[in-house]
Write an enzyme that holds these catalytic residues in place. Sequence first.
Site, short mmCIF file in Angstrom:
data_model
loop_
_atom_site.label_atom_id
_atom_site.label_comp_id
_atom_site.label_asym_id
_atom_site.label_seq_id
_atom_site.Cartn_x
_atom_site.Cartn_y
_atom_site.Cartn_z
N ASP A 1 0.86 -1.18 0.00
CA ASP A 1 0.00 0.00 0.00
C ASP A 1 0.90 1.23 0.00
O ASP A 1 2.11 1.15 0.23
CB ASP A 1 -0.90 -0.03 1.24
CG ASP A 1 -1.84 1.16 1.31
OD1 ASP A 1 -2.34 1.58 0.26
OD2 ASP A 1 -2.05 1.68 2.42
N THR B 1 -0.33 4.89 1.20
CA THR B 1 -0.61 5.82 2.28
C THR B 1 -0.41 5.16 3.63
O THR B 1 -1.04 4.15 3.94
CB THR B 1 -2.05 6.34 2.17
OG1 THR B 1 -2.26 6.84 0.86
CG2 THR B 1 -2.30 7.43 3.19
N LYS C 1 -10.30 14.87 -12.07
CA LYS C 1 -8.92 15.21 -11.66
C LYS C 1 -8.75 16.70 -11.34
O LYS C 1 -7.67 17.26 -11.51
CB LYS C 1 -7.92 14.80 -12.75
CG LYS C 1 -7.84 13.31 -13.01
CD LYS C 1 -6.75 13.01 -14.02
CE LYS C 1 -6.59 11.52 -14.23
NZ LYS C 1 -7.76 10.90 -14.85
N GLY D 1 -5.32 3.21 -3.23
CA GLY D 1 -6.60 3.81 -3.58
C GLY D 1 -6.48 5.28 -3.90
O GLY D 1 -7.47 5.93 -4.19
#
Length: 1109
Positions: free
Chosen positions: A453, A455, A611, A740
């Site tokens: 991952d 974060t 975005k 994510g």
Amino acid sequence: MVRPCVRRRARALSRACGAEARPLAAATARRMRLPPPGARAAAAGGRGAGPGRARRRTAGGAAAKAGGAADMTDNIPLQPVRQKKRMDSRPRAGCCEWLRCCGGGEARPRTVWLGHPEKRDQRYPRNVINNQKYNFFTFLPGVLFNQFKYFFNLYFLLLACSQFVPEMRLGALYTYWVPLGFVLAVTVIREAVEEIRCYVRDKEVNSQVYSRLTARGQPSVFLFITQNQRVPADMIFLRTSEKNGSCFLRTDQLDGETDWKLRLPVACTQRLPTAADLLQIRSYVYAEEPNIDIHNFVGTFTREDSDPPISESLSIENTLWAGTVVASGTVVGVVLYTGRELRSVMNTSNPRSKIGLFDLEVNCLTKILFGALVVVSLVMVALQHFAGRWYLQIIRFLLLFSNIIPISLRVNLDMGKIVYSWVIRRDSKIPGTVVRSSTIPEQLGRISYLLTDKTGTLTQNEMVFKRLHLGTVAYGLDSMDEVQSHIFSIYTQQSQDPPAQKGPTLTTKVRRTMSSRVHEAVKAIALCHNVTPVYESNGVTDQAEAEKQYEDSCRVYQASSPDEVALVQWTESVGLTLVGRDQSSMQLRTPGDQILNFTILQIFPFTYESKRMGIIVRDESTGEITFYMKGADVVMAGIVQYNDWLEEECGNMAREGLRVLVVAKKSLAEEQYQDFEARYVQAKLSVHDRSLKVATVIESLEMEMELLCLTGVEDQLQADVRPTLETLRNAGIKVWMLTGDKLETATCTAKNAHLVTRNQDIHVFRLVTNRGEAHLELNAFRRKHDCALVISGDSLEVCLKYYEYEFMELACQCPAVVCCRCAPTQKAQIVRLLQERTGKLTCAVGDGGNDVSMIQESDCGVGVEGKEGKQASLAADFSITQFKHLGRLLMVHGRNSYKRSAALSQFVIHRSLCISTMQAVFSSVFYFASVPLYQGFLIIGYSTIYTMFPVFSLVLDKDVKSEVAMLYPELYKDLLKGRPLSYKTFLIWVLISIYQGSTIMYGALLLFESEFVHIVAISFTSLILTELLMVALTIQTWHWLMTVAELLSLACYIASLVFLHEFIDVYFIATLSFLWKVSVITLVSCLPLYVLKYLRRRFSPPSYSKLTS
């Protein structure tokens, strides 16, 4: 799979006549037990939770009479909640047509009625968790079944049972049942402890209590969620106690982001005077069907008792997903989804039972040994020409040579795993490391793919503002005082100008000075965000007074992104401070303590598709309406006016590992804004294609915007992330980052962490939506060589749907892969595909609830205890406190565990094959008789007190020091081929066993003089000495415990000879003849192997030999 049964929720309430006319005092807050499903994996390693329904119990008729409301306590019974992998498409009787709670029917959009007593047939899956594998009745049968479904244990069970048949009995029953009983007892005790721990954790989570607002005749559930309390179900946000009319959520356990998310209540319910007024309005919520998407939601809220009826659109901003935590204020929501329909449950896959690759290889070797056992038994009977009751002779020989498969192998390996786990926990260089699964430490030594991952795992999620670029000039950390002086000069000049000149000065189209350009850029950054300043008491100043005076010492910023906070904190440092904000207004303070007021007209939040984010504000002092926007350079390049520096400077800043945002603005006339607002409101009320219609309306404004500046923010990495990733790469481990987060953010982090090296190109897989686009993009990617891949979750889903094999083949060739905007189930899917397509071992590392599925699916899951809680670490096989500890966990402990277990398993097999070879030689010499060579305690003592300690001491052996293993990670690469335990090494040990067993037995037969007991004494003593010398030959680094084990075992054997007069002639072993015969036999069996070891080290040394010297 437990199939939940859904029953109607029983209500024991008073008559409902006149319920709407009763005073508000009739509504009372009740207490409700609803466990937070977000903690489901934290409760017990993240096993799935599934459906059921809430059951209500009345507290008595007296409460129903007083005030027309019943004071109740809802008790949710504990039941397993499992997510079915395959649904039956046929609807079942007794279920709502839109609910899948019985496992049948398709999910459909639903309507939740509020204030409609006549519509009470809404049903919810049970909102509880049960992570236990067994119950009271299935525990013992289940544990025994899981043990005997494997060949190894089933073989010994049949072997022990055969001794109850007189014709097959070869010795005392205890020689077979005691070892098997010991193995089973250890397993049952271990499983019982795990089940008890799991039950305690489940009970703690299921006992959490929440307040509920209800009245008689009201079928809907309104829940109060206070600050720092976890949301127990998927809900629609109706009211908040915050003055600004919004609240923040911490979603770290859902999407892995520690950013706080802004949530807005339904406007018409927020305007109600009190929360109790929710019980008197007639309304309904129309919601989409339960699905897996945690980033989007479509629904409407309609109030029917107003004239005309009010209808509001509902989006992700109006939701409170289960597993999130309320970070500010107290909120009131209505329950929408529960049980297995929760977003968090749908994004968590069921865990699989992990069996190490090493254990599977050992199991395969035992099958080979069993085949050898059958062949040897058949040969013995065939040499007797199948005379007499030959079938009974086959069984007796199978029992006689049963030592070929050592029952002590499983015990030794399991005890070795416990030692490895203890060593890992005691390592002072990786403090806080916890081994939660002691069955797979060898997996750590053979990892080929590491999936991590971002974060909280690679990064600290702490942003630092690094650069402001205006096109012709750039300001870094060392020149921020210049920006501060420009801001000060602008507001000093404005305060000195006459008020009448302020308007024309701002609108005059002349070449602006550098100060005005800096001012416009800083003001845009200070206004274009979703940050809210919150004032807290510091013990000296009252909170209300601090908020009134905008006191700096009491102010903290809350936002949905740490990037946003970093930008606002930077504007404060240069003189323009955000001091107040609510849903409709914003206040800035200038260096001269002047307050600038702005009205917020519209906010366009950031989405992955767009975005970018935008805001339309009106300056209260001038009445000007300005549209500010910031976003990624790839989308903003087509929105801003033409310039010749944007692309080049964005590339330069991105190469430095900075997150780049492009900031722009556009002035709007009043008529232009009114026309936009009408079209925007109409688009938001659409139920079908709402996102497309809203985006189309917004895009009508996004043309020819004025480019103001670029901002560069850096995400601080965890300590020693770069050297750790370099170590893993040198060890032959490919690293994939699954996050994510946004594509741009993930790419910047990959560069900053050196996951992608400076000399590697990056191929950004463009967004594809269909098979044709995916085919073209894959062909474009195929032409790239030695480049890292960056792909979004949506594109990944399309590629895996149509071109799974081709995509995985190309991705596995990449030196690094970055998958962004990945759902939790997508992370688990990637792990599963890597396992299937490559056959290599995978290791998943994460720290949030969204990483649980990936961690459980991988061959070896590692959880990081960090800011996102302990959910991932509790669900993992190993738990660490920092990412840098992973290097030592793999390079040192993983490598040692695998090599030690490989040596231990092969030596235990060698020990058993030696005595089996001796038995075969003995039976062959004595006319193939099925008579045991050793009986009783000799057999048990051989594999226990006589040789167990020296053999088991191999778990302390190591070929190189831990510092050398960390300095030369290439040593780890040698293990990926599985050479320490292979068919080649197995065959070598088999040949050694046959040679030594034959030498000892034939030597004893040649040298014995008259009595049979002399053969037993000579051969058994030689066998014990041979095993002790072979342990010494195998050891590479001596430990003091190894020496103690060798001497202790030899002393135990010598001392026990006094009590073995039934099997050994005590007077014979005291003679000189016995000593020289044993010495000669032992020397012949061991000396050639010592010579071969010396020659091999001399002419073909192993890779680590130079390092040890």
